[in-house]
Design an enzyme around this catalytic site. Structure first.
Site, PDB file in Angstrom:
ATOM      1  N   GLU B 272       0.883  -1.158   0.000  1.00  0.00           N
ATOM      2  CA  GLU B 272       0.000   0.000   0.000  1.00  0.00           C
ATOM      3  C   GLU B 272       0.916   1.201   0.000  1.00  0.00           C
ATOM      4  O   GLU B 272       1.729   1.373   0.902  1.00  0.00           O
ATOM      5  CB  GLU B 272      -0.886  -0.034   1.249  1.00  0.00           C
ATOM      6  CG  GLU B 272      -2.033   0.969   1.173  1.00  0.00           C
ATOM      7  CD  GLU B 272      -2.183   1.723   2.467  1.00  0.00           C
ATOM      8  OE1 GLU B 272      -2.417   1.105   3.505  1.00  0.00           O
ATOM      9  OE2 GLU B 272      -2.020   2.962   2.426  1.00  0.00           O
ATOM     10  N   CYS B 308      -2.884   7.696   5.256  1.00  0.00           N
ATOM     11  CA  CYS B 308      -2.886   7.246   3.855  1.00  0.00           C
ATOM     12  C   CYS B 308      -4.076   7.815   3.112  1.00  0.00           C
ATOM     13  O   CYS B 308      -4.052   7.936   1.897  1.00  0.00           O
ATOM     14  CB  CYS B 308      -2.971   5.732   3.774  1.00  0.00           C
ATOM     15  SG  CYS B 308      -2.060   4.868   5.036  1.00  0.00           S
TER      16      CYS B 308
END
Lengths: 538, 538
Positions: B272, B308
Site C-alpha cells: 500500500e 494514507c
C-alpha cells in the site's frame, strides 16, 4: 464479417471491433502437421499499431459491457456457445487439418468448450463472484458511529488472452480464459495461435455474431492475428489492457510477466506454463501393476503427450516388483504408435528435449513405442534414473512437451519426501496406493503436506490428464506451473482472476450499484454483517 | 525474552525464533521528533545473514502452524490481543515519544489494533476464507464419470511484513498485515520500522509471549531490526518467504515489487503505497460550505496529515460560491497550528514537496496555518490551481505526505470527468453533493463509473480519513495506490491475500484435510455442487 475459412480462395483477417481488419504485417497459412503441407487459405497479420484498434475498441466497450445485467451477460455467453456448436462440424474438420488431433478428441474438446461457456453463463447469472458484503450504518455505535459500507467486485478492464497450441478449442479463442473474463465483465482481445488460424477464425466469428445478436458493443471481443512475440508484447504493454491470460511455454509466459511488471502501471498476468505432473507409485499399488502400466501408457500417449497435465515423472519403488512394473510399461509402450504432434516446431523441440535427456549421465531408456506414419509423429519413450541423479540434475525438472516420461526409482519413503521437496511448482501430483495397506497410507499421509505446497491438484488413483471443468477443480499451482499460484485457469473460480473489490461508503441508494442495494434486485447471495444470506432464487 | 524498553540502560534486540538475537550490523536509537533528541535505549540491527535465522524458523514453523485447528488459531490471536492490551500504557507512552502522535490518537489506534486481532480471530474460527468447494463423485455421469473433487484454500507460506511509520500500531508489528497473515496460517517475519523501535519491541514481545503460551512453534513470529533497504531486500529475496506485505512510500513499495518479480520464484507483493484521495465538491454542496470547510480542515490536519487517506486534492467549482468556500478554508486553516510529524526525515520531505508545489506555474497558495512549537511541526497549507494545469503537470499527481492539499477549481461537469480520467489509482474518492439536488445527483451518477475504476473506496459525504475495520471495507485500489488492486489491506477480506486454492481428487476420507471431509468437523460454510451450504454454528 468474413465467411468461413473453408472457402479456399478467400483471405481471412483479424476480427476487430466487429469487422474484418486486413493486416499489414504479412500473412500466414496453416500447416498440416501430418504432412507439413501448407493450407491454401491466407490469414493476414496485424502490425503493432493495428492491434491498438482492438484495445481501443475494448476500452470503449468496457463501460457499457461491465454494467449489463447478469441475465444479459448470461444470454450472451449462452448465444456464443450455441453459435460455436452450430459451426461444430466445420470447426472439427478445420481443427483436424490444422492440429493433427483426432476427430474424437476434438469432439470431446468442443463439447467441453461449449459446456464451459454455459457454465460461466450460469456463474454470471448467479453472481456469487460479485462477492457482495454489506455492513449497514450503526449510527449509535461507540466510540464512533459505523458508516454504511457496501462492497462488490468489479471487472478489471480489457483483458488480453493468448491461446494454447494444444487445446485449439478449450484453451483457445472461446476457452476458459475468454469465458471467465467475459463472464466477469471484461472485454477480451484474443491473440490467435498461429498453429490453428482457421479454427480460430470460425470460433471468433461465432463470438462476434453473438456480440452483434445480443446488441453488445462490438469491442467486447476481438480476434487478432500477428507475429506472436511482437504483437503479444504490444498487447501486454498497451495501457488499456488491465490483465493477461496465457497458456503456453515457460519462456513465453515469463516474457509476458516481465513486460507486465515493467509497465508504468503493472498488471496481473495469469500464465499457465509448465508442469511435469509427478506420479508416485507406492509399494502396494504394484499389486495391480498390469492395470497401472496400462493406465500410465494411455495417460502418457493420449493427444501425443501434449496435455498440460501429462505425466512427466513416475516414481517407482526399487526392487523386483518395481522392475516388473517398468517391464510391463516397456511391453505395453512398445505396442504404441506415435501420433501426429501439433506443429513441426513442437515436434522438433520435443526431439531435442528427448536427445538432451537421453545423453544425461545416470539416465537410461527403458521403454519405447514405434514412430507414427506421416510427419511429426515421434515414438513415445520412457527413461529411468534414481532420486539422487534427479535431485542433482536441474535439467531433469524441465518439461519435455510430448510423450516422454522419466521413471525415478526410489529406495524408501525418505527418498520420496526428499524428491518432493526438490520439485518445482506443479499443476498436479498423483499418488497410487493400496488404501487398505497401512504402510502405503502412512507414506501418503506423510507426503501430502509436502505435495500440497507444490501442486494445485492432488489425486489418489487415476491419472492427471482429464480435467473436470466445474466448481471444485483447481488447474493452477505454484510457479512455474503458473505465474500466480493464487488462481486457477479452469473451473468457476477462474472468474476471480478478473475482478477487484470496491467499497461504497454512505452512498444514497439511488447512486449505489444494483449489486449492493438493500432491495437486492439481482437476487444475489451476499454477506450481511459477515454472515452469508442466501439468494432466494427462482 | 528481553524486558521492556522503558529500562533505559538496556539494549534491545530482534526477537527471532522465540529469543532475543543481538544484531551485528550496528544499532539505532529512537528519535523524539518533537525535540530531535535521541532516546537512550539502543536497538541492535541484524545483518542479512542473521535475518535468515528468522526465515528459517518461519519455514520450520509453517508445517505445524498451518495445520492447527481454527479454534487454536483463534485462541492465539485472542491471546496476542490480550497481551498487547495488557501492555497498553507502556505502549502508548513509548509510541508518543517515538512518533510525536498525541495520546488520544494512539489510544484509538491501540483499540483498533487489538480489535483487529480479535476480528481476525473470529475470521480464523469461522473459516469462510478457506473457500471450501465440494463436488462429490458422479460415477454414472455421461459421457465420463465425474471424480470426487474437493477444494480448499491453503496458506502461502512464511510472509515478510514491513510496517508503516504513520501507524505505529495498526499498520505495524501487530497490524492488519500481520493479523491477516497469521489468521491465514502464515508465519510472519516482521521488519520493524526504525522510527518506532521501542513500540515495536513491546508489541513484538507480546506476540512472542502469546506464541509461547499457546504452545505454537517459536518461528511463527519474528521481529527483526535492520537497515531498512538492505534487510528488506534480503527478506524479499529469501526463497523461504512466499509473500510480502508492505505499507509505505511508492519508491519503497516499487523497489520490493521489482525484487519479488526478479526472484527465480516470483512472489506476490501487497504494497500500500501512495494516494492523494480526491474530494469532489459538487455545486449544491456549497450551500453548507461552513460545515464543509470545517470538516475538510479537520481531515487535512489530523495526525499532521500523515494518514494514507488524507485529502490531497479538493475539487471546487469556479465562481463566487467556490471562492467563498476557499475563503472559509483559508480562515479556518489560519487558526490551526502544525503538529509534530513522525520523523525529521518525513518532515523534511514534506517541506521539499511543498516547496516544489509552490513553485509550479499556475499554482498559488490560498491558505496557511501556523507552525507548531518544537521541531518538525510545519504549518498546514492549501494551494490552488485549475483543471488544465492539473492535467498538464504530472508533479501535481504526486503525494505530499503531510498536511498539504491542492484545491482544483473546475468550470463544469465535463472538466470534472476529464480530471478523474487523468487520475492515477487511489485508495479513496469522495463526493460532496446535495442529495436533493437533481443536478448534483446527475453529475455524481456520471462520475461514479469513472471513479470506480480509479479508487478502492468511494464515499458520498464525510471524509476518507477514518477507515472502519470490518467485513465490507476496502483499503486498496489500482496502482499506485497499491501494488495489487485486487486486494485490501484492511478488513476481513485482507486474509485472501495469503491463500491459494488446492483441489483434492478422489482422496479417501482418511487422507483428506479436515476442511473438506464429508462430516464437516470444523462446521464450515461450504459450496456443494456450486451452492452454498451454511455452517450450523454453535
Amino acid at each position: 464479417m468474413s465467411t468461413a475459412p473453408t472457402d479456399q480462395d478467400t483471405t481471412y483477417h483479424s476480427l476487430v471491433d466487429g469487422a474484418a481488419l486486413a493486416g499489414t504485417a504479412g500473412s500466414i497459412r496453416a500447416v498440416n502437421p501430418a504432412t507439413n503441407g501448407e493450407g491454401e487459405t491466407e490469414f493476414t497479420l496485424l502490425d503493432d499499431d493495428q492491434v491498438t484498434k482492438a484495445t481501443e475498441a475494448a476500452e470503449q466497450a468496457f463501460a457499457a459491457y461491465r454494467t449489463i445485467t447478469p441475465q444479459q451477460r448470461s444470454a450472451f455467453l449462452t448465444a456464443a456457445a450455441a453459435k460455436i456448436e452450430a459451426s461444430g462440424e466445420q470447426i472439427i474438420t478445420t481443427a483436424m487439418a490444422e492440429t493433427g488431433l483426432p476427430q474424437q478428441r476434438l469432439q470431446g474438446e468442443l463439447a467441453r468448450t461449449v459446456n464451459q461457456l454455459r457454465l460461466f453463463a450460469k456463474v454470471a447469472e448467479t453472481g456469487d463472484h460479485l462477492g457482495v458484503r454489506i455492513e449497514p450504518a450503526l449510527p449509535d455505535r461507540k466510540p464512533l458511529p459505523r458508516p454504511d459500507l457496501r462492497q462488490r467486485k468489479l471487472a478489471l478492464g480489457p483483458v488480453a488472452v493468448f491461446g494454447a497450441s494444444n487445446f485449439p478449442l478449450a484453451f483457445s479463442v472461446a476457452g476458459g480464459d475468454t469465458a471467465s473474463a467475459l463472464a466477469a465483465g471484461c472485454p477480451v482481445v484474443f491473440k490467435a495461435h498461429n498453429a490453428h488460424p482457421g479454427t480460430s477464425q470460425i470460433v471468433g466469428q461465432a463470438i462476434c455474431a453473438a456480440v452483434a445478436e445480443q446488441g453488445l458493443p462490438s469491442g467486447v471481443f476481438s480476434l487478432v492475428y500477428g507475429h506472436g512475440k511482437e504483437v503479444g508484447q504490444a498487447l501486454v504493454r498497451d495501457p488499456r489492457i488491465k490483465a493477461v491470460g496465457f497458456t503456453g511455454s515457460r519462456s513465453g509466459g515469463t516474457a509476458l510477466m516481465e513486460t507486465a511488471a515493467a509497465r508504468s502501471e503493472p498488471i496481473p498476468v495469469y500464465a499457465e506454463m509448465s508442469s511435469i505432473n509427478p506420479i508416485f507409485v507406492l509399494p502396494s499399488a504394484l499389486e495391480k501393476s498390469e492395470e497401472l502400466a496400462s493406465g500410465f501408457v494411455t495417460s502418457l500417449t493420449g493427444s501425443a503427450g501434449q496435455l498440460c497435465t501429462a505425466p512427466g515423472l513416475l516414481f517407482v519403488p526399487e526392487g523386483p516388483a518395481g522392475d516388473a512394473f517398468v517391464e510391463q510399461i516397456s511391453q505395453q509402450l512398445s505396442e504404441t504408435t506415435g501420433s501426429t504432434m501439433l506443429t513441426p516446431g513442437i515436434c522438433a523441440s520435443r526431439k531435442r528435449g528427448e536427445e538432451t535427456l537421453a545423453e544425461l549421465p545416470g539416465v537410461a531408456q527403458v521403454a519405447r513405442g514405434a514412430e507414427g506414419s506421416g510427419e511429426n509423429a515421434p515414438a513415445a519413450a520412457v527413461y529411468s534414473t534414481d532420486v539422487s541423479t534427479f535431485l542433482s540434475t536441474a535439467a531433469l525438472s524441465e518439461e519435455i512437451f510430448g510423450s516422454v516420461c522419466l521413471v525415478i526409482r526410489y529406495a524408501n519413503a525418505a527418498e520420496l519426501t526428499e524428491a518432493v521437496t526438490g520439485l518445482e511448482g506443479q499443476l498436479t501430483a498423483t499418488l497410487h496406493l493400496d488404501e487398505e495397506n497401512a504402510d502405503d497410507v502412512a507414506v501418503a499421509r506423510n507426503l501430502l503436506p509436502h505435495l500440497e505446497l507444490k501442486a494445485g491438484r492432488i489425486l489418489v488413483g487415476g491419472w492427471p490428464t482429464g480435467v473436470d471443468v466445474g466448481d471444485a477443480i483447481v488447474h493452477g499451482g505454484p510457479f512455474p506451473a503458473t505465474s500466480d499460484g493464487r488462481s486457477t485457469s479452469v473451473g468457476t473460480l477462474a472468474i476471480d482472476r478478473w475482478l477487484r473489490p470496491v467499497a461504497y461508503q454512505n452512498l444514497p441508494e439511488a447512486l449505489q450499484p444494483q449489486e449492493v442495494r438493500e432491495s437486492n434486485p439481482w437476487h444475489l447471495t451476499r454477506r450481511i454483517n459477515g454472515e452469508y444470506q442466501l439468494a432466494s432464487r427462482k
